[in-house]
Design a protein around this motif. Structure first.
Motif, PDB file in Angstrom:
ATOM      1  N   PRO A 118       0.830  -1.205   0.000  1.00 12.63           N
ATOM      2  CA  PRO A 118       0.000   0.000   0.000  1.00 12.63           C
ATOM      3  C   PRO A 118       0.865   1.255   0.000  1.00 12.63           C
ATOM      4  O   PRO A 118       2.082   1.183   0.262  1.00 12.63           O
ATOM      5  CB  PRO A 118      -0.750  -0.121   1.331  1.00 12.63           C
ATOM      6  CG  PRO A 118       0.250  -0.783   2.231  1.00 12.63           C
ATOM      7  CD  PRO A 118       0.941  -1.806   1.337  1.00 12.63           C
ATOM      8  N   ASP A 119       0.261   2.385  -0.283  1.00 14.27           N
ATOM      9  CA  ASP A 119       0.949   3.672  -0.140  1.00 14.27           C
ATOM     10  C   ASP A 119       1.373   3.801   1.323  1.00 14.27           C
ATOM     11  O   ASP A 119       0.526   3.777   2.219  1.00 14.27           O
ATOM     12  CB  ASP A 119      -0.007   4.803  -0.519  1.00 14.27           C
ATOM     13  CG  ASP A 119       0.670   6.173  -0.525  1.00 14.27           C
ATOM     14  OD1 ASP A 119       1.707   6.327   0.149  1.00 14.27           O
ATOM     15  OD2 ASP A 119       0.146   7.076  -1.185  1.00 14.27           O
ATOM     16  N   PRO A 120       2.667   3.932   1.612  1.00 17.17           N
ATOM     17  CA  PRO A 120       3.113   3.976   3.011  1.00 17.17           C
ATOM     18  C   PRO A 120       2.762   5.262   3.745  1.00 17.17           C
ATOM     19  O   PRO A 120       2.883   5.309   4.974  1.00 17.17           O
ATOM     20  CB  PRO A 120       4.629   3.801   2.897  1.00 17.17           C
ATOM     21  CG  PRO A 120       4.967   4.337   1.543  1.00 17.17           C
ATOM     22  CD  PRO A 120       3.798   3.963   0.670  1.00 17.17           C
ATOM     23  N   GLN A 121       2.349   6.297   3.009  1.00 13.93           N
ATOM     24  CA  GLN A 121       1.999   7.575   3.633  1.00 13.93           C
ATOM     25  C   GLN A 121       3.077   7.964   4.658  1.00 13.93           C
ATOM     26  O   GLN A 121       2.815   8.076   5.858  1.00 13.93           O
ATOM     27  CB  GLN A 121       0.627   7.467   4.316  1.00 13.93           C
ATOM     28  CG  GLN A 121      -0.500   6.957   3.441  1.00 13.93           C
ATOM     29  CD  GLN A 121      -0.976   7.975   2.420  1.00 13.93           C
ATOM     30  OE1 GLN A 121      -0.508   9.119   2.393  1.00 13.93           O
ATOM     31  NE2 GLN A 121      -1.914   7.581   1.577  1.00 13.93           N
ATOM     32  N   PRO A 122       4.306   8.186   4.227  1.00  8.73           N
ATOM     33  CA  PRO A 122       5.425   8.360   5.154  1.00  8.73           C
ATOM     34  C   PRO A 122       5.393   9.631   6.003  1.00  8.73           C
ATOM     35  O   PRO A 122       5.986   9.658   7.082  1.00  8.73           O
ATOM     36  CB  PRO A 122       6.649   8.353   4.225  1.00  8.73           C
ATOM     37  CG  PRO A 122       6.117   8.812   2.905  1.00  8.73           C
ATOM     38  CD  PRO A 122       4.739   8.235   2.818  1.00  8.73           C
ATOM     39  N   GLN A 123       4.704  10.670   5.520  1.00  7.61           N
ATOM     40  CA  GLN A 123       4.665  11.902   6.295  1.00  7.61           C
ATOM     41  C   GLN A 123       3.901  11.689   7.605  1.00  7.61           C
ATOM     42  O   GLN A 123       2.844  11.059   7.628  1.00  7.61           O
ATOM     43  CB  GLN A 123       3.985  13.030   5.491  1.00  7.61           C
ATOM     44  CG  GLN A 123       4.646  13.314   4.149  1.00  7.61           C
ATOM     45  CD  GLN A 123       4.022  12.529   3.009  1.00  7.61           C
ATOM     46  OE1 GLN A 123       3.463  11.452   3.226  1.00  7.61           O
ATOM     47  NE2 GLN A 123       4.101  13.064   1.802  1.00  7.61           N
ATOM     48  N   ILE A 124       4.432  12.236   8.684  1.00 10.98           N
ATOM     49  CA  ILE A 124       3.783  12.109   9.993  1.00 10.98           C
ATOM     50  C   ILE A 124       2.361  12.648   9.939  1.00 10.98           C
ATOM     51  O   ILE A 124       1.442  12.098  10.565  1.00 10.98           O
ATOM     52  CB  ILE A 124       4.601  12.844  11.076  1.00 10.98           C
ATOM     53  CG1 ILE A 124       5.950  12.154  11.259  1.00 10.98           C
ATOM     54  CG2 ILE A 124       3.840  12.877  12.405  1.00 10.98           C
ATOM     55  CD1 ILE A 124       6.871  12.846  12.236  1.00 10.98           C
ATOM     56  N   SER A 125       2.151  13.700   9.168  1.00 13.44           N
ATOM     57  CA  SER A 125       0.823  14.317   9.067  1.00 13.44           C
ATOM     58  C   SER A 125      -0.201  13.411   8.397  1.00 13.44           C
ATOM     59  O   SER A 125      -1.406  13.637   8.499  1.00 13.44           O
ATOM     60  CB  SER A 125       0.916  15.640   8.297  1.00 13.44           C
ATOM     61  OG  SER A 125       1.372  15.414   6.971  1.00 13.44           O
ATOM     62  N   LYS A 128      -2.725   8.886   9.798  1.00 12.26           N
ATOM     63  CA  LYS A 128      -4.083   8.343   9.876  1.00 12.26           C
ATOM     64  C   LYS A 128      -4.531   7.709   8.570  1.00 12.26           C
ATOM     65  O   LYS A 128      -5.517   6.973   8.549  1.00 12.26           O
ATOM     66  CB  LYS A 128      -5.060   9.446  10.291  1.00 12.26           C
ATOM     67  CG  LYS A 128      -4.899   9.900  11.733  1.00 12.26           C
ATOM     68  CD  LYS A 128      -5.954  10.923  12.114  1.00 12.26           C
ATOM     69  CE  LYS A 128      -5.830  11.321  13.574  1.00 12.26           C
ATOM     70  NZ  LYS A 128      -6.850  12.322  13.967  1.00 12.26           N
ATOM     71  N   LYS A 129      -3.823   8.013   7.484  1.00 12.25           N
ATOM     72  CA  LYS A 129      -4.179   7.443   6.185  1.00 12.25           C
ATOM     73  C   LYS A 129      -3.495   6.106   5.912  1.00 12.25           C
ATOM     74  O   LYS A 129      -3.808   5.428   4.937  1.00 12.25           O
ATOM     75  CB  LYS A 129      -3.849   8.436   5.067  1.00 12.25           C
ATOM     76  CG  LYS A 129      -4.733   9.683   5.078  1.00 12.25           C
ATOM     77  CD  LYS A 129      -4.460  10.554   3.873  1.00 12.25           C
ATOM     78  CE  LYS A 129      -5.419  11.735   3.820  1.00 12.25           C
ATOM     79  NZ  LYS A 129      -6.813  11.316   3.588  1.00 12.25           N
ATOM     80  N   ARG A 130      -2.558   5.721   6.774  1.00  9.32           N
ATOM     81  CA  ARG A 130      -1.894   4.422   6.609  1.00  9.32           C
ATOM     82  C   ARG A 130      -2.913   3.315   6.854  1.00  9.32           C
ATOM     83  O   ARG A 130      -3.673   3.368   7.831  1.00  9.32           O
ATOM     84  CB  ARG A 130      -0.715   4.307   7.576  1.00  9.32           C
ATOM     85  CG  ARG A 130       0.376   5.335   7.313  1.00  9.32           C
ATOM     86  CD  ARG A 130       1.416   5.349   8.420  1.00  9.32           C
ATOM     87  NE  ARG A 130       2.325   6.483   8.248  1.00  9.32           N
ATOM     88  CZ  ARG A 130       3.165   6.932   9.179  1.00  9.32           C
ATOM     89  NH1 ARG A 130       3.235   6.308  10.355  1.00  9.32           N
ATOM     90  NH2 ARG A 130       3.939   7.972   8.939  1.00  9.32           N
ATOM     91  N   LEU A 131      -2.914   2.310   6.019  1.00 10.18           N
ATOM     92  CA  LEU A 131      -3.935   1.265   6.111  1.00 10.18           C
ATOM     93  C   LEU A 131      -3.784   0.358   7.316  1.00 10.18           C
ATOM     94  O   LEU A 131      -4.645  -0.481   7.570  1.00 10.18           O
ATOM     95  CB  LEU A 131      -3.958   0.433   4.826  1.00 10.18           C
ATOM     96  CG  LEU A 131      -4.444   1.162   3.572  1.00 10.18           C
ATOM     97  CD1 LEU A 131      -4.509   0.207   2.389  1.00 10.18           C
ATOM     98  CD2 LEU A 131      -5.815   1.807   3.804  1.00 10.18           C
ATOM     99  N   THR A 132      -2.701   0.542   8.073  1.00 15.69           N
ATOM    100  CA  THR A 132      -2.540  -0.200   9.332  1.00 15.69           C
ATOM    101  C   THR A 132      -2.599   0.732  10.532  1.00 15.69           C
ATOM    102  O   THR A 132      -2.219   0.335  11.644  1.00 15.69           O
ATOM    103  CB  THR A 132      -1.212  -0.984   9.338  1.00 15.69           C
ATOM    104  OG1 THR A 132      -0.125  -0.086   9.057  1.00 15.69           O
ATOM    105  CG2 THR A 132      -1.237  -2.105   8.310  1.00 15.69           C
TER     106      THR A 132
END
Length: 216
Positions: A118-125, A128-132
């Motif tokens: 999945p998109d890791p959404q690395p930004q701290i902001s 909440k969008k990380r799938l885990t």
């Protein structure tokens, strides 16, 4: 929007194995009986992209039902078309936002969940969008059967570490953890399924992480 995308959107609208947003929620709580016409277990692949994992799992386990979920219809098109062309009946695709997943599946309806690259959404902001992230795990807990597994396969070391931390902090049960699945004792036929992007990562000698866990 390019002509190819428009063509794919038009084509998936004709596929019986694809349920799109505007179709409402006709199968909630009854995917096995009403969509697949059987009583077999239901397994999800979240952020399925082109559906390589979904389709290959369906081939390996004809006694289970597999649903690939993604919001981008032009990606789903590839997996859905392959399933149609090869006559694979135990696979379907659902085009929704994953944050709305509890609107489409009933309580404890799902046997297992796969989250593959999945998109890791690395930004701290964007945590909440990380799938885990915990808010997503709370949703999965509602739809998963007791003891149902969640599998995360990712090239992103940061997402792997983050998820391991969420598992520990949430008191979840960790079954498998490896930072290099292809050089581990856990490698099997299922974990050997490779997506298009995974093959590229492996060619560049990138390690592939894997976690398997469940709710207590």
């Amino acid at each position: 929007m390019g002509k190819d995308k428009l063509k794919r959107f038009a084509e998936i609208a004709t596929f019986d194995n694809v349920v799109e947003l505007e179709a409402g929620k006709p199968f909630k709580g009854n995917w096995a009986k009403e969509f697949f016409k059987n009583d077999n277990p239901v397994v999800l692949e979240l952020a399925c992209g082109k559906g390589e994992y979904t389709v290959n799992l369906a081939k390996m386990f004809p006694d289970k039902n597999f649903i690939g979920i993604d919001y981008k219809g032009n990606r789903i098109w590839r997996g859905a078309k392959t399933a149609v062309e090869e006559g694979i009946k135990n696979v379907g695709f659902l085009r929704i936002q994953i944050e709305n997943i509890t609107d489409y599946f009933g309580d404890h309806e799902v046997d297992e969940i796969w989250i593959t690259f999945p998109d890791p959404q690395p930004q701290i902001s964007r945590e909440k969008k990380r799938l885990t992230a915990p808010r997503f795990l709370d949703k999965y807990k509602l739809i998963l059967k007791e003891g149902g597994y969640i599998n995360l396969k990712t090239d992103n070391d940061g997402l792997h570490e983050y998820t391991a931390g969420v598992i520990d902090a949430g008191g979840l049960k960790l079954h498998v953890r490896t930072e290099d699945v292809y050089n581990s004792e856990h490698l099997n036929e299922v974990l050997s399924i490779k997506t298009y992007y995974e093959k590229k990562y492996l060619q560049s000698a990138k390690n592939i992480n894997y976690l398997k866990f469940s709710f207590v």
